[in-house]
Design a protein around this motif. Sequence first.
Motif, PDB file in Angstrom:
ATOM      1  N   VAL A   1       1.281  -4.592  -7.203  1.00  0.00           N
ATOM      2  CA  VAL A   1       2.686  -4.913  -6.953  1.00  0.00           C
ATOM      3  C   VAL A   1       3.469  -3.606  -6.967  1.00  0.00           C
ATOM      4  O   VAL A   1       3.321  -2.797  -7.879  1.00  0.00           O
ATOM      5  N   VAL A   2       4.271  -3.413  -5.938  1.00  0.00           N
ATOM      6  CA  VAL A   2       5.191  -2.277  -5.879  1.00  0.00           C
ATOM      7  C   VAL A   2       6.587  -2.867  -5.821  1.00  0.00           C
ATOM      8  O   VAL A   2       6.872  -3.732  -4.988  1.00  0.00           O
ATOM      9  N   GLY A   3       7.450  -2.433  -6.717  1.00  0.00           N
ATOM     10  CA  GLY A   3       8.789  -3.001  -6.737  1.00  0.00           C
ATOM     11  C   GLY A   3       9.716  -2.262  -7.668  1.00  0.00           C
ATOM     12  O   GLY A   3       9.540  -1.076  -7.933  1.00  0.00           O
ATOM     13  N   ARG A   4      10.709  -2.998  -8.163  1.00  0.00           N
ATOM     14  CA  ARG A   4      11.704  -2.417  -9.058  1.00  0.00           C
ATOM     15  C   ARG A   4      11.929  -3.369 -10.231  1.00  0.00           C
ATOM     16  O   ARG A   4      11.618  -4.556 -10.146  1.00  0.00           O
ATOM     17  N   LEU A   5      12.466  -2.842 -11.308  1.00  0.00           N
ATOM     18  CA  LEU A   5      12.737  -3.646 -12.498  1.00  0.00           C
ATOM     19  C   LEU A   5      14.137  -4.245 -12.435  1.00  0.00           C
ATOM     20  O   LEU A   5      15.066  -3.616 -11.948  1.00  0.00           O
ATOM     21  N   ARG A   6      14.256  -5.474 -12.934  1.00  0.00           N
ATOM     22  CA  ARG A   6      15.553  -6.142 -13.040  1.00  0.00           C
ATOM     23  C   ARG A   6      15.614  -6.794 -14.415  1.00  0.00           C
ATOM     24  O   ARG A   6      14.644  -7.395 -14.873  1.00  0.00           O
TER      25      ARG A   6
END
Length: 152
Positions: free
Chosen positions: A69-74
Amino acid sequence: MINSIVLAGNVVADPESRSTQSGKTVATFRLAVNNPLNDKDVVYIDVDTWEKQADFVTTYVKKGSGVSVVGRLRQDSWEKDGKKQSKIIVVADRVNFLGGKKKDAAQEAEGEDEAPQRAAPKQAAKQFAKPAPAYSKTAQKSAPLEDDEVPM
């Protein structure tokens, strides 16, 4: 500031899909990420995917699938019983499968193996490979080049 994360692990349960009030598709799944130094140390991360990525995840990702998974933190925050609570979630930009193709039930029942499929490219490469030119001693004994024959 950079907000980027890359994870690899196994999906804990089949992804759940839902639609927002505006009609956008969201799929959520939980990812188990192992510590490479200690197999007993596992972190469980919630992952959200949106729109086309959510459709892909809902269709193809299943419990036990190895994915990256490649993404951003929320960070989501809310109040429950008068107490503030929060949770970190990964919003995925990309979800990719890891490892080889899983066998389906029919292949397992027949006892098929993936090895013949992997061997096919090797056989094709051998079929089209050209043998290396043979070393010739006569090439050494040819007449020496004259100065006007040497390319410059």
